[in-house]
Design a protein around this motif. Structure first.
Motif, PDB file in Angstrom:
ATOM      1  N   ALA A   1      16.008 -16.764 -34.173  1.00 36.33           N
ATOM      2  CA  ALA A   1      14.595 -16.460 -34.404  1.00 36.33           C
ATOM      3  C   ALA A   1      13.865 -16.267 -33.073  1.00 36.33           C
ATOM      4  CB  ALA A   1      13.944 -17.579 -35.224  1.00 36.33           C
ATOM      5  N   VAL A   2      14.198 -17.119 -32.083  1.00 36.51           N
ATOM      6  CA  VAL A   2      13.558 -17.023 -30.759  1.00 36.51           C
ATOM      7  C   VAL A   2      13.891 -15.674 -30.108  1.00 36.51           C
ATOM      8  CG1 VAL A   2      13.701 -17.906 -28.388  1.00 36.51           C
ATOM      9  CG2 VAL A   2      13.385 -19.489 -30.298  1.00 36.51           C
ATOM     10  N   VAL A   3      15.167 -15.283 -30.171  1.00 36.89           N
ATOM     11  CA  VAL A   3      15.600 -14.029 -29.537  1.00 36.89           C
ATOM     12  C   VAL A   3      14.854 -12.843 -30.163  1.00 36.89           C
ATOM     13  CG1 VAL A   3      17.548 -12.431 -29.326  1.00 36.89           C
ATOM     14  CG2 VAL A   3      17.856 -14.858 -28.797  1.00 36.89           C
ATOM     15  N   TRP A   4      14.830 -12.777 -31.495  1.00 36.89           N
ATOM     16  CA  TRP A   4      14.225 -11.623 -32.175  1.00 36.89           C
ATOM     17  C   TRP A   4      12.706 -11.617 -32.022  1.00 36.89           C
ATOM     18  CZ3 TRP A   4      14.958 -10.368 -38.138  1.00 36.89           C
ATOM     19  CH2 TRP A   4      14.422  -9.091 -38.394  1.00 36.89           C
ATOM     20  N   VAL A   5      12.055 -12.721 -32.412  1.00 34.60           N
ATOM     21  CA  VAL A   5      10.593 -12.734 -32.415  1.00 34.60           C
ATOM     22  C   VAL A   5      10.059 -12.753 -30.978  1.00 34.60           C
ATOM     23  CG1 VAL A   5       8.537 -13.923 -33.288  1.00 34.60           C
ATOM     24  CG2 VAL A   5      10.625 -13.891 -34.676  1.00 34.60           C
ATOM     25  N   GLY A   6      10.719 -13.505 -30.096  1.00 37.50           N
ATOM     26  CA  GLY A   6      10.298 -13.545 -28.696  1.00 37.50           C
ATOM     27  C   GLY A   6      10.460 -12.182 -28.023  1.00 37.50           C
ATOM     28  N   GLY A   7      11.541 -11.482 -28.365  1.00 36.55           N
ATOM     29  CA  GLY A   7      11.758 -10.152 -27.797  1.00 36.55           C
ATOM     30  C   GLY A   7      10.668  -9.185 -28.228  1.00 36.55           C
ATOM     31  N   MET A   8      10.276  -9.267 -29.507  1.00 37.37           N
ATOM     32  CA  MET A   8       9.196  -8.395 -29.993  1.00 37.37           C
ATOM     33  C   MET A   8       7.878  -8.749 -29.309  1.00 37.37           C
ATOM     34  SD  MET A   8       9.781  -7.712 -34.050  1.00 37.37           S
ATOM     35  CE  MET A   8       9.723  -9.419 -34.585  1.00 37.37           C
ATOM     36  N   PHE A   9       7.642 -10.045 -29.122  1.00 36.26           N
ATOM     37  CA  PHE A   9       6.396 -10.477 -28.474  1.00 36.26           C
ATOM     38  C   PHE A   9       6.323  -9.914 -27.054  1.00 36.26           C
ATOM     39  CE2 PHE A   9       3.460 -13.188 -26.224  1.00 36.26           C
ATOM     40  CZ  PHE A   9       2.466 -13.463 -27.162  1.00 36.26           C
ATOM     41  N   PHE A  10       7.438 -10.023 -26.307  1.00 39.71           N
ATOM     42  CA  PHE A  10       7.471  -9.500 -24.946  1.00 39.71           C
ATOM     43  C   PHE A  10       7.242  -7.981 -24.939  1.00 39.71           C
ATOM     44  CE2 PHE A  10       9.952  -7.285 -21.739  1.00 39.71           C
ATOM     45  CZ  PHE A  10       9.279  -7.700 -20.605  1.00 39.71           C
ATOM     46  N   ALA A  11       7.955  -7.278 -25.837  1.00 40.65           N
ATOM     47  CA  ALA A  11       7.849  -5.813 -25.854  1.00 40.65           C
ATOM     48  C   ALA A  11       6.412  -5.390 -26.154  1.00 40.65           C
ATOM     49  CB  ALA A  11       8.801  -5.224 -26.896  1.00 40.65           C
ATOM     50  N   TYR A  12       5.804  -6.061 -27.136  1.00 46.54           N
ATOM     51  CA  TYR A  12       4.484  -5.610 -27.585  1.00 46.54           C
ATOM     52  C   TYR A  12       3.369  -6.080 -26.652  1.00 46.54           C
ATOM     53  CZ  TYR A  12       1.408  -3.561 -31.010  1.00 46.54           C
ATOM     54  OH  TYR A  12       0.520  -2.723 -31.628  1.00 46.54           O
ATOM     55  N   MET A  13       3.456  -7.320 -26.218  1.00 44.34           N
ATOM     56  CA  MET A  13       2.335  -7.918 -25.492  1.00 44.34           C
ATOM     57  C   MET A  13       2.429  -7.749 -23.973  1.00 44.34           C
ATOM     58  SD  MET A  13       0.725  -8.909 -28.100  1.00 44.34           S
ATOM     59  CE  MET A  13      -0.629  -9.941 -27.554  1.00 44.34           C
ATOM     60  N   ALA A  14       3.650  -7.557 -23.436  1.00 44.44           N
ATOM     61  CA  ALA A  14       3.784  -7.466 -21.979  1.00 44.44           C
ATOM     62  C   ALA A  14       4.256  -6.079 -21.532  1.00 44.44           C
ATOM     63  CB  ALA A  14       4.759  -8.541 -21.473  1.00 44.44           C
ATOM     64  N   LEU A  15       5.335  -5.569 -22.153  1.00 45.30           N
ATOM     65  CA  LEU A  15       5.886  -4.302 -21.681  1.00 45.30           C
ATOM     66  C   LEU A  15       4.993  -3.117 -22.067  1.00 45.30           C
ATOM     67  CD1 LEU A  15       8.156  -3.004 -20.143  1.00 45.30           C
ATOM     68  CD2 LEU A  15       9.555  -2.992 -22.215  1.00 45.30           C
ATOM     69  N   ARG A  16       4.573  -3.094 -23.355  1.00 47.40           N
ATOM     70  CA  ARG A  16       3.783  -1.943 -23.827  1.00 47.40           C
ATOM     71  C   ARG A  16       2.527  -1.706 -22.981  1.00 47.40           C
ATOM     72  NH1 ARG A  16      -0.180  -0.316 -27.831  1.00 47.40           N
ATOM     73  NH2 ARG A  16      -0.998  -2.425 -27.781  1.00 47.40           N
ATOM     74  N   PRO A  17       1.742  -2.763 -22.669  1.00 48.59           N
ATOM     75  CA  PRO A  17       0.536  -2.502 -21.852  1.00 48.59           C
ATOM     76  C   PRO A  17       0.857  -2.206 -20.387  1.00 48.59           C
ATOM     77  CG  PRO A  17       0.477  -4.740 -22.815  1.00 48.59           C
ATOM     78  CD  PRO A  17       1.820  -4.175 -23.101  1.00 48.59           C
TER      79      PRO A  17
ATOM     80  N   LYS B   1       6.311  10.545 -30.315  1.00 48.45           N
ATOM     81  CA  LYS B   1       5.942  10.326 -31.713  1.00 48.45           C
ATOM     82  C   LYS B   1       6.809   9.227 -32.340  1.00 48.45           C
ATOM     83  CE  LYS B   1       5.417  12.992 -35.751  1.00 48.45           C
ATOM     84  NZ  LYS B   1       6.330  13.948 -36.363  1.00 48.45           N
ATOM     85  N   GLN B   2       8.088   9.252 -32.054  1.00 43.66           N
ATOM     86  CA  GLN B   2       8.990   8.217 -32.603  1.00 43.66           C
ATOM     87  C   GLN B   2       8.616   6.845 -32.054  1.00 43.66           C
ATOM     88  OE1 GLN B   2      10.647   9.514 -34.974  1.00 43.66           O
ATOM     89  NE2 GLN B   2      10.014  11.520 -34.205  1.00 43.66           N
ATOM     90  N   ILE B   3       8.237   6.796 -30.767  1.00 43.64           N
ATOM     91  CA  ILE B   3       7.853   5.510 -30.177  1.00 43.64           C
ATOM     92  C   ILE B   3       6.592   4.975 -30.867  1.00 43.64           C
ATOM     93  CG2 ILE B   3       6.977   4.429 -28.056  1.00 43.64           C
ATOM     94  CD1 ILE B   3       8.965   6.264 -26.548  1.00 43.64           C
ATOM     95  N   GLY B   4       5.687   5.904 -31.249  1.00 44.34           N
ATOM     96  CA  GLY B   4       4.491   5.490 -31.994  1.00 44.34           C
ATOM     97  C   GLY B   4       4.857   4.846 -33.326  1.00 44.34           C
ATOM     98  N   THR B   5       5.829   5.438 -34.029  1.00 45.80           N
ATOM     99  CA  THR B   5       6.283   4.869 -35.307  1.00 45.80           C
ATOM    100  C   THR B   5       6.941   3.510 -35.084  1.00 45.80           C
ATOM    101  OG1 THR B   5       6.715   7.128 -36.059  1.00 45.80           O
ATOM    102  CG2 THR B   5       7.652   5.339 -37.377  1.00 45.80           C
ATOM    103  N   ILE B   6       7.802   3.448 -34.069  1.00 43.15           N
ATOM    104  CA  ILE B   6       8.491   2.181 -33.772  1.00 43.15           C
ATOM    105  C   ILE B   6       7.472   1.101 -33.417  1.00 43.15           C
ATOM    106  CG2 ILE B   6      10.043   1.039 -32.119  1.00 43.15           C
ATOM    107  CD1 ILE B   6      11.642   3.687 -32.013  1.00 43.15           C
TER     108      ILE B   6
END
Ligand code: HEM
Length: 152
Positions: free
Chosen positions: A13-29, A122-127
Motif C-alpha cells: 500500500a505504501v509503495v503504490w499510494v506513496g508513489g502516486m502521492f509523489f508523482a502528483y504532488m511533487a513531480l507534476r508541479p 493528451k494521454q498524460i492528461g488522461t493518466i
C-alpha cells in the motif's frame, strides 16, 4: 504468519499510494519548465519505471489480503465491514489502473516513440485524471484499512 502478511500488505500500500502521492504532488508541479517533448518523454520513462511496482503491489495486496481473510480468519464471515469496503475500493483502484495501463499508457508509449508530442500530452492528461482519482481512493483505503478495525 499474520504479522508477515499484514506487513507486506501495508508495504505494498505504501509503495503504490506513496508513489502516486509523489508523482502528483511533487513531480507534476516540477516538470513545468521542461519543453513539451522532453516533458512527455520524462513522464513515459517515469511511468515505465513505476508501473511494474504498481503491478507488484496489486498482486501483493490481493494475495496478502485474501490470505489474511481466508487462511488466518477462516473466511469472509469474520471480516468486518471495513474489510469489505477495502476490498471494494481496492478492486475499483485496480480496475482503473488496469485501464490506465492498457489504454492511455500504451498510447503514450506509442506517441513518444513516434515523436507525436500533442498525442502524448493528451494521454498524460488522461493518466493524470485517473491517478488523481486513484490517489484519493488510495488515501481513503489506507484510512479504512488501518483505522476501520477500531471503529467496529
Ligand atoms: C489499494 C488497495 C488496498 C490498500 C491501500 C490497503 C491498505 C491496508 C492497510 C493500510 C491496512 C492496515 C495494515 C496494518 O494493520 O498496518 C490493511 C489491512 C487489511 N487489508 Fe487492505 N488494502 C488494500 C486492499 C485490500 C484487499 C484487496 C484486501 C482483500 C482481499 C484487503 C484485505 C485486508 C485485510 C483483511 C486487512 C486486515 C484488517 C484488520 O486487521 O482489521 N486489503 N489494508
Amino acid at each position: 504468519m499474520l504479522a508477515i502478511m499484514t506487513s507486506i500488505h501495508a508495504l505494498a500500500a505504501v509503495v503504490w499510494v506513496g508513489g502516486m502521492f509523489f508523482a502528483y504532488m511533487a513531480l507534476r508541479p516540477s516538470v513545468g519548465p521542461l519543453e513539451p517533448p522532453a516533458r512527455v518523454a520524462l513522464w513515459a520513462r517515469v511511468f515505465g519505471k513505476f508501473f511494474p511496482w504498481v503491478w507488484m503491489a496489486v498482486l501483493v495486496l490481493l494475495a496478502s489480503g485474501f490470505w489474511i481473510i481466508l487462511v488466518e480468519w477462516g473466511g469472509f464471515a469474520a471480516a468486518g465491514p471495513h474489510v469489505h469496503l477495502m476490498l471494494l475500493l481496492g478492486l475499483v483502484m485496480m480496475g482503473l489502473f488496469g485501464h490506465l495501463y492498457f489504454a492511455p499508457f500504451k498510447r503514450l508509449r506509442a506517441a513518444v516513440a513516434a515523436n507525436d508530442t500533442p498525442t502524448a500530452a493528451k494521454q498524460i492528461g488522461t493518466i493524470r485524471m485517473i491517478v488523481a482519482i486513484n490517489l484519493v481512493l488510495g488515501l481513503v483505503t489506507v484510512v479504512v484499512g488501518a483505522g476501520g478495525r477500531h471503529l467496529g
